[in-house]
Enzyme design. Structure first.
Site, PDB file in Angstrom:
ATOM      1  CG  HIS A  76      -1.804  -1.197   1.329  1.00  0.00           C
ATOM      2  ND1 HIS A  76      -3.077  -1.222   0.804  1.00  0.00           N
ATOM      3  CD2 HIS A  76      -1.614  -2.431   1.863  1.00  0.00           C
ATOM      4  CE1 HIS A  76      -3.636  -2.410   1.025  1.00  0.00           C
ATOM      5  NE2 HIS A  76      -2.758  -3.168   1.662  1.00  0.00           N
ATOM      6  NE  ARG A  78      -1.553   3.473   3.671  1.00  0.00           N
ATOM      7  CZ  ARG A  78      -2.333   2.422   3.877  1.00  0.00           C
ATOM      8  NH1 ARG A  78      -3.274   2.106   3.016  1.00  0.00           N
ATOM      9  NH2 ARG A  78      -2.175   1.677   4.948  1.00  0.00           N
ATOM     10  CE  LYS A 162      -6.722  -6.963  -1.724  1.00  0.00           C
ATOM     11  NZ  LYS A 162      -5.821  -6.112  -0.974  1.00  0.00           N
ATOM     12  CG  HIS A 197      -8.911  -8.355   3.048  1.00  0.00           C
ATOM     13  ND1 HIS A 197      -7.920  -7.650   3.704  1.00  0.00           N
ATOM     14  CD2 HIS A 197      -9.766  -8.783   4.009  1.00  0.00           C
ATOM     15  CE1 HIS A 197      -8.176  -7.666   5.011  1.00  0.00           C
ATOM     16  NE2 HIS A 197      -9.287  -8.343   5.213  1.00  0.00           N
ATOM     17  CG  HIS A 250      -3.673 -10.451   3.838  1.00  0.00           C
ATOM     18  ND1 HIS A 250      -4.948 -10.931   3.746  1.00  0.00           N
ATOM     19  CD2 HIS A 250      -3.763  -9.109   3.665  1.00  0.00           C
ATOM     20  CE1 HIS A 250      -5.772  -9.920   3.522  1.00  0.00           C
ATOM     21  NE2 HIS A 250      -5.072  -8.796   3.463  1.00  0.00           N
ATOM     22  CG  ASP A 322      -1.065  -6.219   4.024  1.00  0.00           C
ATOM     23  OD1 ASP A 322      -1.309  -5.201   3.355  1.00  0.00           O
ATOM     24  OD2 ASP A 322      -1.887  -6.710   4.823  1.00  0.00           O
ATOM     25  CG  HIS A 326      -2.246   3.149   8.910  1.00  0.00           C
ATOM     26  ND1 HIS A 326      -3.257   3.641   8.124  1.00  0.00           N
ATOM     27  CD2 HIS A 326      -2.287   1.793   8.762  1.00  0.00           C
ATOM     28  CE1 HIS A 326      -3.901   2.639   7.536  1.00  0.00           C
ATOM     29  NE2 HIS A 326      -3.318   1.502   7.904  1.00  0.00           N
ATOM     30  N   GLY A 341      -2.748  -2.214  10.131  1.00  0.00           N
ATOM     31  CA  GLY A 341      -1.645  -2.278   9.179  1.00  0.00           C
ATOM     32  C   GLY A 341      -0.407  -1.608   9.719  1.00  0.00           C
TER      33      GLY A 341
HETATM   34  C1  NCD Z   1      -4.340  -2.544   4.943  1.00  0.00           C
HETATM   35  C2  NCD Z   1      -4.213  -1.031   4.782  1.00  0.00           C
HETATM   36  O1  NCD Z   1      -3.917  -0.352   5.757  1.00  0.00           O
HETATM   37  O2  NCD Z   1      -4.354  -0.552   3.648  1.00  0.00           O
HETATM   38  N1  NCD Z   1      -4.413  -2.865   6.329  1.00  0.00           N
HETATM   39  C3  NCD Z   1      -4.183  -4.074   6.905  1.00  0.00           C
HETATM   40  O3  NCD Z   1      -4.424  -4.202   8.099  1.00  0.00           O
HETATM   41  N2  NCD Z   1      -3.675  -5.090   6.235  1.00  0.00           N
HETATM   42  C4  NCD Z   1      -5.522  -3.041   4.179  1.00  0.00           C
HETATM   43  C5  NCD Z   1      -5.506  -4.532   3.943  1.00  0.00           C
HETATM   44  O4  NCD Z   1      -4.627  -5.045   3.273  1.00  0.00           O
HETATM   45  O5  NCD Z   1      -6.395  -5.228   4.444  1.00  0.00           O
HETATM   46 ZN    ZN Z   2      -3.087  -5.105   2.189  1.00  0.00          ZN
HETATM   47 ZN    ZN Z   3      -6.081  -7.024   3.162  1.00  0.00          ZN
END
Ligand code: NCD
Ligand code: ZN
Ligand code: ZN
Length: 438
Positions: A76, A78, A162, A197, A250, A322, A326, A341
């Site tokens: 991710h 962002r 996805k 997911h 995952h 993954d 944040h 995450g």
């Molecule tokens: C992911 C995210 O923050 O984008 N968070 C997570 O807990 N894995 C989203 C995801 O992959 O489910």
């Molecule tokens: Zn993810």
């Molecule tokens: Zn996920």
């Protein structure tokens, strides 16, 4: 531009690699290789004849291990309206620190990658990338036309589609079985993988009611394993019916692995696991709190064992970090408010190298899970293997270096990790992306 990488420890022995522009053009046993000592003179003549005339640059790899650059199919990045969490520059730097030379970016950005306009915004932002990348298109309950519009142009930068079956982090959720079937049909038509997911929202809703005590220590109970198992079963059955390629993202439980094993026999089913589900379980939450809050949750010790077994028996196809950055202050909020995450690009390969050093993984298996399989499964041409004619995506590793993970030094903007302060052995020294030293 020709570069000679001297004394690279490859699986087949000590070698010299010659790179021209972005590709590997020659691999020769090194004259220092004990195996090749008898022919050292001849090899030397060939290699160094070329050196003297054509080579622009010589880099001594000093007998360090060289593996294909890591391909991380679950990141991710962002950026866009969440560039305070991460952007393509910081994500690229984190990737390179962790030996990753190719990433697939997930669509749950702001704005979401669910139509061509938003995809083009992302394409623009990704110009800053220092590594190879592809994008996942996000599915919603109503964007089938948008997905078709993108895929019908046959763009080379799309990894797949996805799907989220539950809310995880600012994502669209598919709640309708018929919608899911239609997404699978479109995926089949354009020969794209659907990565899912699989936690099921209706099941999560039920468990939220059932477990009144909301605390990070109950995350694994609240986002109950039953919801992952149910969703994975649903997806495997539907994909079998439609005949499309599917990836369970995952995968976190022993029960799902059992299902995947069964469905793999007759179907194109792929299994992704993360380093954190392999190596951690919920018992760490007492120590790390929300830094270990992730979806699906960290499970139990028996799941760690089942994941290892699935690594060895070939049920697991690849490892995705993954990487889900944040803001620190968000993770420091109370359990319900804290997002799920954590960053993984800088720890993923290092944790696996540590397992290699402990004797829990072979180098062959590591390379299979982190580059060869993802390259093959996602059709990345001329990547995933160190061979003549392939792109020079390489990761150089000092297998002896002992060090401590220090999340305050991360290149990612998210400077925390449930693996913080863990002692590991094996460190990425440098990477080459398309022949360029990074
Ligand atoms: C992911 C995210 O923050 O984008 N968070 C997570 O807990 N894995 C989203 C995801 O992959 O489910
Ligand atoms: Zn993810
Ligand atoms: Zn996920």
């Amino acid at each position: 531009m020709k570069t000679l990488l001297k004394n690279c420890k490859l699986i087949q022995g000590l070698s010299n690699i010659i790179i021209e522009d972005d590709k590997i053009i020659d691999i020769k046993p090194s004259e220092n290789s004990p195996l090749e000592r008898g022919t050292a003179l001849a090899v030397g003549c060939v290699t160094f004849g070329t050196v003297e005339t054509n080579i622009n640059q010589i880099i001594d790899i000093q007998n360090n291990l060289v593996i294909p650059g890591i391909i991380d199919p679950h990141v991710h990045v962002r950026d866009l309206q969440q560039s305070d969490k991460e952007d393509w520059t910081s994500a690229s730097k984190a990737a390179l620190t962790g030996g990753v030379t190719t990433i697939f970016d997930m669509p749950n950005t702001i704005p979401a990658t669910t139509n061509l306009v938003n995809l083009n915004l992302k394409r623009e932002a990704a110009q800053k990338a220092l590594i190879n990348y592809k994008f996942f298109i996000g599915a919603t309950n109503s964007n089938l036309k948008d997905i078709e519009e993108i895929l019908s142009e046959n763009p080379s930068d799309i990894a797949g589609i996805k799907v989220f079956l539950a809310g995880s982090s600012n994502n669209d959720t598919i709640t309708d079985k018929d919608v899911l079937k239609n997404i699978f049909r479109v995926a089949k038509k354009y020969e794209k993988i659907v990565t899912v997911h699989t936690e099921l929202q209706s099941c999560l809703n039920k468990w939220k009611q059932k477990v009144p005590n909301s605390s990070i220590l109950n995350h694994n109970e609240i986002r109950n394993r039953e919801c992952s198992i149910m969703g994975t079963k649903l997806v495997l059955e539907l994909a079998e019916e439609i005949g499309n390629k599917i990836c369970i993202a995952h995968c976190s439980t022993a029960e799902e692995l059992k299902l995947i094993r069964k469905f793999k026999i007759n179907n194109s089913v792929y299994c992704e696991i993360t380093p954190h589900h392999l190596l951690l379980n919920e018992t760490i939450l007492e120590k790390v709190g929300n830094f270990g809050k992730v979806n699906p949750p960290l499970r139990c010790e028996k799941d760690n064992s089942a994941l290892w077994e699935a690594v060895y028996d070939g049920t697991v196809d690849f490892i995705g970090t993954d990487h889900a950055p944040h803001k620190l202050y968000e993770k420091q909020k109370e359990y319900l408010q804290a997002p799920s995450g954590f960053p993984g690009l800088e720890t993923g390969l290092h944790l696996l190298l540590n397992e290699l050093n402990k004797g829990n993984l072979t180098i062959g298996k590591l390379v299979e899970l982190t580059s060869r399989n993802p390259a093959e499964i996602f059709n990345l041409e001329k990547r995933g293997e160190i061979k003549v004619g392939n792109f020079a995506d390489l990761t150089v590793i000092d297998m002896n270096m002992k060090w401590k993970i220090d999340s305050s030094k991360f290149k990612s903007k998210a400077k925390y990790s449930p693996f913080d302060r863990m002692k590991v052995q094996g460190k990425v020294e440098m990477c080459f992306v398309n022949g360029k030293k990074c």
